[in-house]
Write a protein that holds these residues in place. Structure first.
Motif, PDB file in Angstrom:
ATOM      1  N   ARG A 141     -11.851  -5.044   0.026  1.00 35.41           N
ATOM      2  CA  ARG A 141     -11.686  -3.675   0.530  1.00 35.41           C
ATOM      3  C   ARG A 141     -10.697  -3.644   1.695  1.00 35.41           C
ATOM      4  O   ARG A 141      -9.828  -2.764   1.765  1.00 35.41           O
ATOM      5  CB  ARG A 141     -13.039  -3.126   1.002  1.00 35.41           C
ATOM      6  CG  ARG A 141     -13.014  -1.645   1.397  1.00 35.41           C
ATOM      7  CD  ARG A 141     -14.295  -1.237   2.086  1.00 35.41           C
ATOM      8  NE  ARG A 141     -14.429  -1.933   3.374  1.00 35.41           N
ATOM      9  CZ  ARG A 141     -13.829  -1.511   4.494  1.00 35.41           C
ATOM     10  NH1 ARG A 141     -13.053  -0.447   4.456  1.00 35.41           N
ATOM     11  NH2 ARG A 141     -13.995  -2.163   5.616  1.00 35.41           N
ATOM     12  N   GLU A 142     -10.789  -4.634   2.600  1.00 34.50           N
ATOM     13  CA  GLU A 142      -9.885  -4.670   3.750  1.00 34.50           C
ATOM     14  C   GLU A 142      -8.431  -4.863   3.311  1.00 34.50           C
ATOM     15  O   GLU A 142      -7.511  -4.222   3.834  1.00 34.50           O
ATOM     16  CB  GLU A 142     -10.293  -5.800   4.706  1.00 34.50           C
ATOM     17  CG  GLU A 142     -11.530  -5.527   5.531  1.00 34.50           C
ATOM     18  CD  GLU A 142     -12.811  -5.824   4.757  1.00 34.50           C
ATOM     19  OE1 GLU A 142     -12.710  -6.206   3.566  1.00 34.50           O
ATOM     20  OE2 GLU A 142     -13.901  -5.667   5.334  1.00 34.50           O
ATOM     21  N   ILE A 143      -8.224  -5.737   2.314  1.00 33.44           N
ATOM     22  CA  ILE A 143      -6.864  -5.993   1.839  1.00 33.44           C
ATOM     23  C   ILE A 143      -6.281  -4.755   1.176  1.00 33.44           C
ATOM     24  O   ILE A 143      -5.126  -4.375   1.413  1.00 33.44           O
ATOM     25  CB  ILE A 143      -6.859  -7.189   0.872  1.00 33.44           C
ATOM     26  CG1 ILE A 143      -7.223  -8.472   1.624  1.00 33.44           C
ATOM     27  CG2 ILE A 143      -5.502  -7.347   0.198  1.00 33.44           C
ATOM     28  CD1 ILE A 143      -7.412  -9.674   0.728  1.00 33.44           C
ATOM     29  N   LEU A 144      -7.085  -4.087   0.333  1.00 32.40           N
ATOM     30  CA  LEU A 144      -6.612  -2.873  -0.338  1.00 32.40           C
ATOM     31  C   LEU A 144      -6.297  -1.776   0.666  1.00 32.40           C
ATOM     32  O   LEU A 144      -5.281  -1.081   0.549  1.00 32.40           O
ATOM     33  CB  LEU A 144      -7.662  -2.390  -1.342  1.00 32.40           C
ATOM     34  CG  LEU A 144      -7.860  -3.270  -2.586  1.00 32.40           C
ATOM     35  CD1 LEU A 144      -9.006  -2.727  -3.433  1.00 32.40           C
ATOM     36  CD2 LEU A 144      -6.576  -3.324  -3.410  1.00 32.40           C
ATOM     37  N   ILE A 156      -2.661  -0.002   1.296  1.00 38.38           N
ATOM     38  CA  ILE A 156      -2.502   1.457   1.192  1.00 38.38           C
ATOM     39  C   ILE A 156      -1.860   2.000   2.464  1.00 38.38           C
ATOM     40  O   ILE A 156      -0.914   2.801   2.422  1.00 38.38           O
ATOM     41  CB  ILE A 156      -3.859   2.127   0.925  1.00 38.38           C
ATOM     42  CG1 ILE A 156      -4.361   1.762  -0.479  1.00 38.38           C
ATOM     43  CG2 ILE A 156      -3.744   3.641   1.068  1.00 38.38           C
ATOM     44  CD1 ILE A 156      -5.786   2.207  -0.755  1.00 38.38           C
ATOM     45  N   LEU A 157      -2.392   1.582   3.611  1.00 41.09           N
ATOM     46  CA  LEU A 157      -1.844   2.059   4.885  1.00 41.09           C
ATOM     47  C   LEU A 157      -0.388   1.639   5.056  1.00 41.09           C
ATOM     48  O   LEU A 157       0.453   2.418   5.515  1.00 41.09           O
ATOM     49  CB  LEU A 157      -2.683   1.519   6.044  1.00 41.09           C
ATOM     50  CG  LEU A 157      -4.087   2.113   6.200  1.00 41.09           C
ATOM     51  CD1 LEU A 157      -4.867   1.355   7.263  1.00 41.09           C
ATOM     52  CD2 LEU A 157      -4.002   3.589   6.559  1.00 41.09           C
ATOM     53  N   SER A 158      -0.075   0.402   4.665  1.00 39.99           N
ATOM     54  CA  SER A 158       1.303  -0.080   4.799  1.00 39.99           C
ATOM     55  C   SER A 158       2.246   0.692   3.888  1.00 39.99           C
ATOM     56  O   SER A 158       3.358   1.057   4.288  1.00 39.99           O
ATOM     57  CB  SER A 158       1.377  -1.570   4.471  1.00 39.99           C
ATOM     58  OG  SER A 158       0.558  -2.309   5.339  1.00 39.99           O
ATOM     59  N   GLY A 159       1.814   0.948   2.647  1.00 40.79           N
ATOM     60  CA  GLY A 159       2.657   1.676   1.708  1.00 40.79           C
ATOM     61  C   GLY A 159       2.961   3.084   2.162  1.00 40.79           C
ATOM     62  O   GLY A 159       4.037   3.626   1.887  1.00 40.79           O
ATOM     63  N   ASP A 175     -15.584  -7.206  11.937  1.00 44.09           N
ATOM     64  CA  ASP A 175     -14.630  -8.157  12.507  1.00 44.09           C
ATOM     65  C   ASP A 175     -14.198  -9.234  11.517  1.00 44.09           C
ATOM     66  O   ASP A 175     -13.131  -9.813  11.664  1.00 44.09           O
ATOM     67  CB  ASP A 175     -15.240  -8.847  13.736  1.00 44.09           C
ATOM     68  CG  ASP A 175     -15.412  -7.877  14.894  1.00 44.09           C
ATOM     69  OD1 ASP A 175     -14.710  -6.864  14.905  1.00 44.09           O
ATOM     70  OD2 ASP A 175     -16.255  -8.158  15.765  1.00 44.09           O
ATOM     71  N   GLN A 176     -15.069  -9.506  10.496  1.00 45.42           N
ATOM     72  CA  GLN A 176     -14.775 -10.654   9.637  1.00 45.42           C
ATOM     73  C   GLN A 176     -13.472 -10.459   8.856  1.00 45.42           C
ATOM     74  O   GLN A 176     -12.610 -11.338   8.821  1.00 45.42           O
ATOM     75  CB  GLN A 176     -15.922 -10.889   8.646  1.00 45.42           C
ATOM     76  CG  GLN A 176     -17.220 -11.329   9.311  1.00 45.42           C
ATOM     77  CD  GLN A 176     -18.063 -10.138   9.733  1.00 45.42           C
ATOM     78  OE1 GLN A 176     -17.614  -8.993   9.701  1.00 45.42           O
ATOM     79  NE2 GLN A 176     -19.298 -10.416  10.138  1.00 45.42           N
ATOM     80  N   GLY A 177     -13.342  -9.332   8.222  1.00 48.97           N
ATOM     81  CA  GLY A 177     -12.129  -9.083   7.438  1.00 48.97           C
ATOM     82  C   GLY A 177     -10.888  -9.031   8.313  1.00 48.97           C
ATOM     83  O   GLY A 177      -9.810  -9.490   7.932  1.00 48.97           O
ATOM     84  N   ILE A 178     -11.038  -8.488   9.523  1.00 50.34           N
ATOM     85  CA  ILE A 178      -9.912  -8.409  10.444  1.00 50.34           C
ATOM     86  C   ILE A 178      -9.444  -9.804  10.833  1.00 50.34           C
ATOM     87  O   ILE A 178      -8.250 -10.098  10.875  1.00 50.34           O
ATOM     88  CB  ILE A 178     -10.313  -7.607  11.701  1.00 50.34           C
ATOM     89  CG1 ILE A 178     -10.671  -6.172  11.314  1.00 50.34           C
ATOM     90  CG2 ILE A 178      -9.212  -7.625  12.734  1.00 50.34           C
ATOM     91  CD1 ILE A 178     -11.260  -5.374  12.447  1.00 50.34           C
TER      92      ILE A 178
END
Length: 590
Positions: free
Chosen positions: A11-14, A18-21, A68-71
């Motif tokens: 979820r964090e990667i997606l 999305i935000l970057s695009g 915090d983990q995904g970050i």
């Protein structure tokens, strides 16, 4: 029971993609610094922004990073590639070419800034010597990513100030290695200053040996790998080798007791010394913005906005103190290096912020128990805020630098009244860019005196220092033209390429000096017709002359005699010049 995904942090990667695009095209269109944009978005969607409301508003959990983990996982990848790209920018040849600024001004800037910042923390804030030294060294560094992007946006990368700033940044990037080693040494502990010093020297010696071995052995292995597997020029193989080099050397660095970030930087340095450097840069370029955005967005997520509200005055004072100290140090060094004070202050403000490496080093220092976590958080917050205000500081510095250039040019012009007053019978050139300089060169070769005016203060200072009769000023101003006796000038030549400026100048000169011979450069036939009607004696359209010259070359290539071609071209020029005075509707197509 919480649902488990086979792919961790999906979820964090997606969400990041999305935000970057969405974010990158918007920032490019609005011409907003991408680093600051990613910092702001990271702060907004991070665990200390909207993530604080994710528990009360469930749907926000899908649009924020409340954990915090995904970050941490994303940040680790971002740090590695940031350090890799920094290493790739460095090379022995580049360092040696700018050695005076790199090793002279750069070293002095790091040491002086670290001493001042550390001294203030030690005496005013009462920190222990270990924390003051580490924070002072970390805060002495500036943001390579932000400063280089601002220089590129301003178009000042190739200027003396831009080159000096880049050289200082290169030394700061090199200083990353000893700072990381020092933090690792201090993290070993010790009961007193003597034992800590001995431990630090021992650790630095071991680390130096490890880095040397990695560099020497890794350099040979990496070079042979790239030579062996890139014969067929397959992009996928080449990209795999880049990733293997980065993560492999980072892993070796970690196995030697050093940080993975340091290993990634060594990987970049190794590839920077090979013939594959430019190919690597081309391969990494499409991902560069994304990887930089990944790092800076995770940095923004680490900024705790609650601390800003808890102690706004302390943070403001800390931020102002950091910028002031670094600006004074850097400006003084730039001035010693030959920059005028206005440009030196501009450079000081440009490099007055904290650097992105602070987030790596402070995190490393906290994990090694060299710094208290709350103190580390405050330092990272000050650095983050300094990055946010950097565009404003750069704009202020730019204004100071430009104002200083104008003042110097005006003083040069005012100090040369003796040269201007007897300027009777000289050709007057308004605008001394490429066309004006070519005309001035031809006049000087024929011993025809001239005087030129230009509004670009930087160009005026450069040419005036070379002894050319070029002065700062707008030649459309009647009082300036009267000072150089425009009524006695054999010719006034306007070479400005801006249509509105040249039209305004023609009208003003013709009104004040009705008998002046006025030669004007125009952009095209329509512009030329308007200038002739406004009072220009002779107008030379750029498109007309280009087409006639091209036609002459073609006719000669077809076998026509050179004198016959000259006659044809001259006749055509006379016809077209005569048409410029006709009303627009009667001209037809030129």
């Amino acid at each position: 029971m919480q649902e488990q995904h086979a792919f961790p942090f999906l979820r964090e990667i997606l969400l990041f993609l999305i935000l970057s695009g969405i974010l990158i095209p918007i920032l490019q269109r609005l011409r907003i610094n991408q680093v600051l944009g990613f910092l702001a978005v990271g702060t907004l969607v991070g665990p200390f922004g909207l993530g604080l409301l994710a528990g009360e508003v469930p749907w926000l959990a899908f649009l924020t990073f409340p954990r915090d983990q995904g970050i941490a996982a994303l940040a680790e990848i971002g740090v590695l590639f940031l350090m890799f790209m920094i290493g790739l920018e460095l090379s022995a040849a580049r360092l040696w070419a700018m050695r005076r600024w790199v090793f002279g001004a750069g070293t002095a800037q790091v040491l002086a800034s670290a001493a001042l910042v550390g001294g203030v923390l030690l005496l005013a804030y009462g920190l222990d010597a270990q924390s003051a030294v580490v924070i002072g060294l970390v805060l002495s560094l500036s943001s390579t990513a932000v400063v280089l992007q601002l220089l590129a946006q301003q178009g000042t990368t190739g200027t003396p100030l831009g080159q000096a700033a880049f050289a200082i940044l290169m030394l700061q990037d090199l200083a990353v290695v000893p700072i990381l080693l020092l933090i690792g040494a201090l993290g070993g502990g010790g009961s007193d200053g003597g034992s800590v010093a001995v431990l630090a020297l021992t650790t630095l010696l071991k680390a130096g040996i490890a880095i040397t071995l990695i560099y020497l052995v890794g350099g040979r292995v990496v070079h042979k790998l790239f030579r062996a597997f890139t014969e067929h020029r397959q992009p996928d193989v080449f990209m795999a080798l880049i990733l293997l080099s980065t993560f492999g050397i980072a892993g070796l660095s970690a196995a030697a007791g050093l940080s993975m970030a340091l290993g990634a930087m060594i990987a970049g340095l190794l590839l920077a010394e090979t013939e594959f450097k430019h190919e690597v840069e081309l391969m990494v370029e499409p991902f560069k913005g994304l990887l930089m955005g990944l790092f800076f967005m995770t940095v923004g997520m680490s900024i705790d906005t609650r601390q800003i509200l808890a102690a706004p005055l302390l943070l403001a004072a800390s931020l102002a103190g950091l910028v002031l100290l670094k600006t004074l140090v850097t400006a003084s060094l730039l001035r010693i290096g030959g920059q005028p004070w206005s440009r030196a202050i501009e450079g000081g403000l440009l490099l007055g912020q904290g650097g992105e490496f602070a987030f790596v080093a402070i995190g490393y220092a906290v994990s090694a128990r060299v710094l208290d976590p709350s103190l580390g958080g405050q330092v990272m917050l000050v650095v983050g805020l300094s990055l946010f205000v950097t565009p404003l500081l750069a704009r202020l510095g730019r204004a100071i630098g430009e104002r200083g250039e104008h003042a110097r040019a005006e003083r040069a012009a005012a100090g040369d009244d003796a040269a201007l007053d007897p300027a009777r019978g000289r050709v007057i050139i308004a605008g001394f860019g490429r066309v004006g300089q070519q005309l001035g060169k031809l006049l000087a070769e024929q011993n025809i005196p001239f005087v030129a005016f230009e509004c670009d203060a930087k160009l005026v200072s450069k040419l005036h220092a070379e002894g050319k009769p070029v002065y700062f000023g707008n030649a459309s101003r009647p009082e300036l033209l009267r000072r150089v006796h425009a009524d006695e000038a054999p010719a006034i030549v306007l070479t400005m390429d801006h249509p509105a400026s040249s039209m305004q100048a023609v009208r003003g000169i013709r009104r004040e000096f009705p008998h002046a011979r006025l030669f004007v450069r125009s952009r095209d036939e329509k512009h030329a017709r308007a200038l002739r009607l406004a009072g220009a004696s002779v107008v030379v359209p750029e498109t007309l002359e280009a087409s006639l010259q091209l036609s002459a070359f073609v006719l000669e290539a077809m076998g026509l005699d050179g004198r016959l071609v000259d006659g044809i071209v001259d006749h055509e020029r006379e016809l077209l010049t005569a048409k410029l005075l006709e009303p627009e509707g009667a001209c037809g197509q030129l």
